[in-house]
Design a protein around this motif. Structure first.
Motif, short mmCIF file in Angstrom:
data_model
loop_
_atom_site.label_atom_id
_atom_site.label_comp_id
_atom_site.label_asym_id
_atom_site.label_seq_id
_atom_site.Cartn_x
_atom_site.Cartn_y
_atom_site.Cartn_z
N SER A 112 0.83 -1.20 0.00
CA SER A 112 0.00 0.00 0.00
C SER A 112 0.86 1.25 0.00
O SER A 112 0.51 2.27 -0.60
N ARG A 114 4.08 1.36 -1.15
CA ARG A 114 4.97 1.41 -2.31
C ARG A 114 4.22 1.26 -3.65
O ARG A 114 4.84 1.37 -4.70
N GLY A 115 2.94 0.96 -3.60
CA GLY A 115 2.16 0.94 -4.83
C GLY A 115 2.15 -0.38 -5.55
O GLY A 115 2.23 -0.39 -6.79
#
Length: 560
Positions: A112, A114-115
């Motif tokens: 969440s 770091r994508g």
């Protein structure tokens, strides 16, 4: 209620688009500026599109490679971190389900931040076969993410190797069908859970939304730049073609005015560039042409005046000579044979001289534009019958048979004197060239319809060579230059006949083939002044030798 299209309206319904297409095609053919602008804009669009696609492809490949490298590196780092944590936790601290849940929570939390999204599958291999109902078995993912986002081919590779593997995929949410979702890079690796010794596969889903936005921005930028470049190119081309074509159009208008008789028209020259030099050269050419045309007009006027003056001046002495010749001719019986023969030759040559003077005077009237018509309702069949009867004695003495084919009356509004002169010249010419072979005859045919009347004169003599067709109606021209001047007419008969036909708004045409004879056709409108669109009789006779279209002789005299 719909109204059906009437049958007579059907062609009219399609006439609008056809007329529009015809107008556009005509404008395309006439406007060199439009063709140049469209051609350069199309070429510019092709070049700009090719360059844009190449640049977009390079940028896309660079972004994808960069994203793949970053994703693989980050997935490798996350897997190494997860392995370190699992190793430090030991095998007796947690049960497998708790340990696996903590691992997933940690990865989801880091994802969440770091994508990326996570999918955990396992255990695989012997552990799954030993206890398939274990609480640690199954699928665990980031909330809302479907495990089907991981392609089967990647699962097969990761299940059988310890190395990190990656591929392209789409991140599908729960409930989404195949093909839906955001494009992403999925990286897979394996970890061993200390609590049960099972091997689990970790899949990291790195979305490529940022790359998509970048590519969209680049695509819009390239498209906007390309459109602006094409507009700028079109404007530059329009400006350049205006600078070049405007003088050309001016030259065209000036040339049209000069062709219409306004010989004093000239181009306005400004500057010293190539266009200005072209205008100067054009004006010099126009000056030279004007001078030569004026010289030719003056010479032609002098020649016409000379012919007219000489013809008139010769009439007075010719009348005196004629009177003396008539006296000698009437008294030739009392002369010795030599003197009597000389009187006969004198009378004959005086007749030819009078005919030549009459033809010269008629030609001078045509050249001066003083010829006029005395119109009346005339039956051309009667005129042809009268001409044939007049020439029968001459034809009989030469062994030529003259045949008239006039099945029905053909009445037209013509000048009877001029039409009869045309037929006399044509029949006389046919008798002169009919020859003395087996088919020495001249056929005169009269025909008509609701718009025109036509008369053909067909002979079966030596005919005409293709190169002679254009010279038949020239003044003083003869098909056989070696033929003695004592036979035939003055050489002006066919030229006068052509002028008479054109004075009626009609045609005088000729067909001929070597060894197959010739046929002359005169056509006049039924009513004086009406346009002439066709002839009731064919120019090429039905008994003409059959030849291919590219070998068929042409015709001359149709100066519409």
């Amino acid at each position: 209620m719909a109204i059906p299209l009437r049958s007579e309206d059907a062609p009219r319904a399609g006439r609008g688009p056809a007329r529009l297409l015809g107008s556009l095609f005509g404008f395309w053919r006439r406007s060199i500026r439009t063709r140049v602008v469209v051609a350069i804009v199309l070429l510019g669009a092709i070049v700009a599109g090719s360059v844009g696609l190449f640049v977009l492809r390079q940028i896309s490949d660079g972004l994808v490679r960069s994203r793949v490298s970053a994703s693989v590196a980050e997935a490798t780092s996350e897997t190494a971190t997860a392995r370190e944590r699992l190793a430090s936790a030991g095998s007796s601290d947690f049960d497998p389900d708790t340990q696996l849940r903590q691992l997933l929570e940690t990865l989801v939390s880091r994802g969440s931040a770091r994508g990326f999204d996570v999918v955990v599958l396992g255990p695989i291999g012997d552990a799954a076969d030993a206890d398939p109902t274990s609480a640690a078995s199954g699928v665990r993912t980031t909330p809302g993410i479907s495990a089907a986002s991981v392609p089967q081919r990647l699962q097969a590779v990761v299940d059988h190797t310890d190395r990190t593997a990656w591929t392209y995929t789409r991140v599908r949410r729960l409930g989404e069908r195949p093909g839906q979702g955001d494009p992403a890079v999925v990286v897979g690796s394996r970890v061993v859970l200390p609590s049960d010794g099972g091997t689990y596969t970790l899949y990291y889903l790195f979305r490529m939304q940022a790359e998509q936005r970048t590519l969209g921005l680049v695509r819009r930028s390239l498209l906007t730049s390309g459109i602006l470049l094409l507009v700028l190119t079109a404007g530059v081309v329009l400006l350049v073609t205006r600078q070049v074509i405007a003088p050309v159009r001016l030259a065209r208008r000036v040339a049209e005015r000069i062709a219409s008789g306004r010989l004093e028209e000239r181009m306005h020259v400004h500057g010293e560039d190539d266009i200005a030099r072209l205008g100067s050269s054009f004006n010099q050419m126009a000056d030279a042409l004007q001078q030569q045309i004026r010289q030719l007009v003056d010479l032609s006027r002098v020649q016409r005046q000379f012919v007219s003056d000489v013809s008139h001046e010769l009439r007075t002495p010719l009348t005196t000579v004629r009177m003396a010749g008539d006296v000698l001719h009437d008294s030739r019986a009392s002369f010795d044979p030599v003197t009597g023969r000389a009187a006969e030759l004198l009378q004959k040559e005086l007749d030819r001289f009078e005919n030549l003077l009459a033809d010269l005077l008629e030609i001078s009237r045509f050249d001066a534009g003083a010829a006029g018509l005395e119109l009346a309702e005339v039956n051309l069949a009667d005129v042809a019958h009268r001409v044939v009867e007049a020439f029968e004695p001459v034809a009989r003495t030469r062994g030529v048979k003259v045949v008239l084919r006039a099945p029905v009356p053909c009445v037209a509004e013509v000048d009877e004197r001029r039409i009869e002169r045309v037929l006399r010249n044509l029949v006389s010419n046919g008798i002169d060239h009919a020859g003395v072979r087996g088919d020495a005859r001249v056929v005169v045919t009269v025909g008509g319809d609701a718009h025109a009347v036509s008369v053909t004169v067909r002979d079966y003599g030596v005919g005409l060579q293709p190169g002679q067709l254009a010279m038949v109606f020239n003044r003083f021209w003869r098909a056989d230059p070696a033929r003695a001047r004592t036979t035939g007419g003055t050489g002006l008969g066919l030229a006068i006949s052509l002028e008479d036909a054109q004075l009626h708004g009609g045609w005088l045409q000729v067909w001929g083939a070597p060894g197959a004879g010739a046929q002359f056709r005169v056509t006049v409108p039924l009513r004086a002044g009406e346009p002439l669109g066709h002839s009731p009789l064919p120019l090429i006779p039905p008994d003409a030798p059959s030849v291919s279209d590219d070998q068929r002789p042409g015709s001359s005299g149709d100066r519409r």
